[in-house]
Design a protein around this motif. Structure first.
Motif, mmCIF file in Angstrom:
data_model
loop_
_atom_site.group_PDB
_atom_site.id
_atom_site.type_symbol
_atom_site.label_atom_id
_atom_site.label_comp_id
_atom_site.label_asym_id
_atom_site.label_seq_id
_atom_site.Cartn_x
_atom_site.Cartn_y
_atom_site.Cartn_z
ATOM 1 N N PHE A 46 -11.261 6.641 8.491
ATOM 2 C CA PHE A 46 -11.139 5.603 7.603
ATOM 3 C C PHE A 46 -10.840 5.909 6.400
ATOM 4 O O PHE A 46 -9.990 5.078 5.515
ATOM 5 N N ARG A 47 -11.294 6.909 5.514
ATOM 6 C CA ARG A 47 -11.543 7.451 4.169
ATOM 7 C C ARG A 47 -9.915 7.995 4.012
ATOM 8 O O ARG A 47 -9.558 7.551 2.941
ATOM 9 N N LYS A 48 -9.729 8.757 4.973
ATOM 10 C CA LYS A 48 -8.240 9.184 4.994
ATOM 11 C C LYS A 48 -7.247 8.161 4.665
ATOM 12 O O LYS A 48 -6.270 8.146 3.941
ATOM 13 N N LYS A 49 -7.498 6.997 5.437
ATOM 14 C CA LYS A 49 -6.228 6.000 5.680
ATOM 15 C C LYS A 49 -6.294 5.101 4.300
ATOM 16 O O LYS A 49 -5.587 4.663 4.027
ATOM 17 N N VAL A 50 -7.626 5.127 3.852
ATOM 18 C CA VAL A 50 -7.738 4.159 2.600
ATOM 19 C C VAL A 50 -7.324 4.888 1.399
ATOM 20 O O VAL A 50 -6.606 4.242 0.619
ATOM 21 N N GLU A 51 -7.305 6.324 1.288
ATOM 22 C CA GLU A 51 -6.896 7.030 0.144
ATOM 23 C C GLU A 51 -5.103 7.092 0.105
ATOM 24 O O GLU A 51 -4.710 7.202 -0.814
ATOM 25 N N LYS A 52 -4.532 6.842 1.288
ATOM 26 C CA LYS A 52 -3.253 6.757 1.334
ATOM 27 C C LYS A 52 -2.585 5.452 0.864
ATOM 28 O O LYS A 52 -1.472 5.371 0.516
ATOM 29 N N ASP A 53 -3.542 4.585 0.501
ATOM 30 C CA ASP A 53 -3.074 3.116 0.521
ATOM 31 C C ASP A 53 -2.862 3.176 -1.417
ATOM 32 O O ASP A 53 -3.410 3.604 -2.043
ATOM 33 N N GLU A 54 -1.615 2.440 -1.489
ATOM 34 C CA GLU A 54 -1.194 2.510 -2.857
ATOM 35 C C GLU A 54 -2.238 1.829 -4.022
ATOM 36 O O GLU A 54 -2.389 2.059 -5.213
ATOM 37 N N ASN A 55 -2.651 0.691 -3.451
ATOM 38 C CA ASN A 55 -3.815 -0.262 -4.502
ATOM 39 C C ASN A 55 -4.934 0.698 -4.740
ATOM 40 O O ASN A 55 -5.602 0.693 -5.464
ATOM 41 N N TYR A 56 -5.365 1.641 -3.605
ATOM 42 C CA TYR A 56 -6.365 2.514 -3.918
ATOM 43 C C TYR A 56 -6.100 3.759 -4.935
ATOM 44 O O TYR A 56 -7.059 3.604 -5.846
ATOM 45 N N ILE A 57 -4.916 3.942 -4.837
ATOM 46 C CA ILE A 57 -4.733 5.073 -6.058
ATOM 47 C C ILE A 57 -4.615 4.219 -7.291
ATOM 48 O O ILE A 57 -5.103 4.684 -8.372
ATOM 49 N N ASN A 58 -3.998 3.173 -7.304
ATOM 50 C CA ASN A 58 -3.815 2.490 -8.547
ATOM 51 C C ASN A 58 -5.168 2.106 -9.177
ATOM 52 O O ASN A 58 -5.563 2.208 -10.649
ATOM 53 N N ALA A 59 -6.238 1.571 -8.475
ATOM 54 C CA ALA A 59 -7.572 1.324 -8.804
ATOM 55 C C ALA A 59 -8.091 2.490 -9.338
ATOM 56 O O ALA A 59 -8.963 2.388 -10.470
ATOM 57 N N ILE A 60 -8.255 3.602 -8.809
ATOM 58 C CA ILE A 60 -8.760 4.793 -9.238
ATOM 59 C C ILE A 60 -8.149 5.343 -10.494
ATOM 60 O O ILE A 60 -8.852 5.870 -11.292
ATOM 61 N N MET A 61 -6.804 5.007 -10.713
ATOM 62 C CA MET A 61 -6.289 5.447 -12.172
ATOM 63 C C MET A 61 -6.879 4.594 -13.108
ATOM 64 O O MET A 61 -6.939 5.370 -14.209
ATOM 65 N N GLN A 62 -6.902 3.221 -12.724
ATOM 66 C CA GLN A 62 -7.331 2.343 -13.963
ATOM 67 C C GLN A 62 -8.801 2.661 -14.143
ATOM 68 O O GLN A 62 -9.204 2.806 -15.315
#
Length: 631
Positions: free
Chosen positions: A135-151
């Motif tokens: 499930f973590r690998k699936k979430v890490e590939k999500d674009e929203n997750y990457i944008n949230a982490i960058m912000q």
């Protein structure tokens, strides 16, 4: 505004309601009435009958009227004498009054919440490692997750840089020398009172501070009057939160009342206790109120355990205990079935229990891991060496000076060679270099002393408690003969005290189970300038003085002994040398002489008591023969 609001409300009423409001009528509150333009205005109109208003007051202006005129009478003046000068006392300060109000206690209740891991979808089991990784690998590939982490990363980076730039916990004046506080007079005030919640009150016999932050206080309660404990008396002891004096945080439920109770300095969840029946008990507060470990009664003490101390070991599980049965026992709480070592307090060094002195106090200094000291019921302090192989090596020396049990024994935290003892009516300070007498002592008090302790921050300050409910604070740099502060804590006897690690707070336990928390002034808990050097010089000076006096007394005793031996020699020279047989013969002769003299005396007394014989009739006298019988 209120009048305008009421007028507006009355104008918005229908004519019938308006008339009823003005003239009186039934008392009621008008409900919200719709106003113009479709708005709703809430109006509360309070009604009262006109007859209940009373008569209207009308005021008008008028001239002053003279009701009575009394002219001065000169005859009355003759009855008075002029007083000159006149002294009158005037109080310049404002009059003040003091009032006390006993407010209701604010009861607090502590509740815990158990947080578990959440936020997972229903189809993912958080206990299965493979599903969570997938499930973590699936979430890490999500674009929203990457944008949230960058912000969030930029915000976190700013906080980290700010934290590295400024240390908000930095102590700027930590290296400064201690400031001498002399302006403030010694004082103390009561912070909190923790009362025994049981109906049958029991004395508080021991107090122990929580090792992490001193936020809690463990108190042991027991009645030490042998076979005089009232029926129905509880065996429970308590752990109190300093912020909540209404209800104990944890209740400890032993099988026998606790005499001592000590926190483990390495694990604040573990407590060691000595019971009235001689057993050693151990609690883990994470497991509840019941005893976690208990020593077997066959291998425990035979009397109440008056002292328990944790040892500075790697495991943090070793401890030792002392009792009035004359034994000191070492334990490992991982195996409390029997002690690991036993030392009998027999100062004749024969290890006979019938000759042992009862122990009532213990002292162990972590900087001296092999040495420990025991205060006994007979007023003797025994210095022992744990590593000794023979009884003679285990009991090193004794210090005698008290007329009763030594209830407190503690080494000075700055100068371990000097230690404090409290017993009978005095407190005494000793030096290990002077064994015959203490180097300093207090005067004999009218009340019996029950406990004492050094200040952990000032080498010249110590505390004592008395049977009259008084706490004495001594500062021998400031004053020798009298305490720097004597405070009446309660009306009943104080039985125990314990000082917090920072020296600011003192907990005192009383005969009725009341534990009083006191805060001392800054002058008594702040290290004074050059105090260490002054205390050291006082200890050394008094030790040197006692050594000189001891040497002088020893010399006088030797002279006296020499004189008595010289007299004995002269008497022996004057007496003639007699043979042993002659001495025995002379003793026998004296003995028989005494016996013969006693016999002759008794014969003489017997002869005096015999009746004298009748001499017969004289010439010319007539004697008649009397016959008769004696029955």
């Amino acid at each position: 505004n209120a009048a305008q609001h009421l007028d507006k409300s009355l104008r918005s009423l229908p004519p019938t309601a308006r008339e009823e409001t003005r003239t009186g009528g039934p008392r009621h509150i008008l409900s919200p009435i719709p106003a113009a333009a479709g708005t709703m205005e809430i109006v509360y109109v309070y009604m009262k009958k006109r007859s209940e208003f009373g008569k209207q007051c009308n005021f008008s202006d008028r001239q002053a009227e003279l009701n009575i005129d009394i002219p001065p009478n000169p005859e009355l003046a003759e009855q008075f004498v002029e007083r000159n000068p006149v002294d009158t006392g005037i109080q310049c300060s404002t009059s003040m009054s003091e009032h006390e109000a006993n407010t209701e206690r604010f009861e607090m209740e502590t509740r815990g919440v158990n947080h578990i891991e959440g936020g997972w979808p229903k189809d993912v089991n958080p206990l299965e490692l493979e599903q969570t990784i997938r499930f973590r690998k699936k979430v890490e590939k999500d674009e929203n997750y990457i944008n949230a982490i960058m912000q969030l990363g930029s915000v976190m980076e700013h906080c980290i840089k700010q934290n590295n730039a400024i240390d908000i916990y930095q102590e700027y004046f930590d290296d400064e020398d201690a400031v001498e506080v002399t302006d403030e007079a010694p004082s103390a005030k009561t912070i909190n009172v923790f009362r025994d919640p049981q109906e049958i009150k029991r004395p508080a016999t021991h107090v122990s501070w929580h090792p992490d932050g001193n936020r809690k206080l463990a108190v042991a309660y027991s009645c030490l009057n042998f076979q005089r404990a009232p029926e129905g008396m509880s065996n429970e002891s308590y752990i109190w939160d300093l912020e909540n004096p209404n209800r104990p945080e944890i209740t400890l439920k032993p099988s026998s009342p606790l005499v001592t109770l000590e926190y483990n300095p390495k694990d604040s969840h573990v407590l060691l206790a000595g019971c009235y029946n001689g057993q050693i008990a151990c609690w883990d507060t994470r497991k509840g109120s019941l005893v976690a470990e208990l020593s077997t009664i066959e291998f425990s003490h035979r009397d109440p355990v008056y002292g328990t101390i944790w040892l500075q070991s790697k495991t943090g599980t070793e401890c030792f205990s002392a009792s009035s049965d004359g034994q000191v026992m070492w334990w490992d709480i991982r195996k409390l079935s029997e002690p690991t070592e036993v030392v009998v307090m027999d100062i004749t060094k024969k290890e006979q229990l019938e000759h042992a002195l009862g122990a009532v106090s213990l002292e162990f200094e972590s900087t001296l891991p092999t040495k420990f000291m025991v205060g006994t019921e007979q007023g003797v302090v025994i210095s022992c060496n744990r590593k000794g192989k023979t009884p003679a090596e285990k009991i090193v020396c004794t210090f005698s000076g008290h007329h009763g049990p030594i209830y407190a024994l503690q080494r000075n935290p700055f100068y371990p060679k000097n230690f404090l003892t409290v017993g009978d009516w005095t407190a005494r300070i000793w030096s290990e270099d002077s064994r015959e007498s203490s180097i300093m002592w207090t005067k004999y008090h009218m009340a019996y002393l029950t406990d004492g302790a050094w200040s952990p921050v000032r080498p010249a300050v110590f505390f004592t408690t008395k049977m009259d409910g008084t706490l004495d604070i001594w500062d021998f740099v400031f004053k020798h003969c009298d305490p720097a502060l004597s405070l009446k804590v309660c009306d009943e006897a104080l039985f125990c005290l314990r000082v917090q690690d920072n020296g600011c707070f003192i907990a005192c336990g009383s005969q009725l189970g009341t534990t009083t928390l006191l805060e001392v002034s800054n002058g008594l808990c702040t290290l004074q300038r050059n105090e260490k050097n002054m205390a050291s010089s006082i200890f050394e000076r008094e030790t040197r003085r006692e050594k000189i006096l001891e040497a002088r007394h020893r010399e006088m005793r030797l002279k006296e002994k020499g004189k008595t031996e010289g007299r004995d020699d002269e008497l022996r020279e004057e007496l003639p040398a007699l043979d042993l047989e002659e001495l025995v013969a002379k003793a026998e002769e004296e003995f028989f002489d005494i016996v013969f003299k006693e016999l002759k005396r008794k014969e003489a007394e017997a002869m005096k008591k015999k009746p004298k014989p009748w001499p017969g009739p004289k010439e010319g006298e007539h004697v008649e023969e009397l016959t008769g019988s004696v029955s």
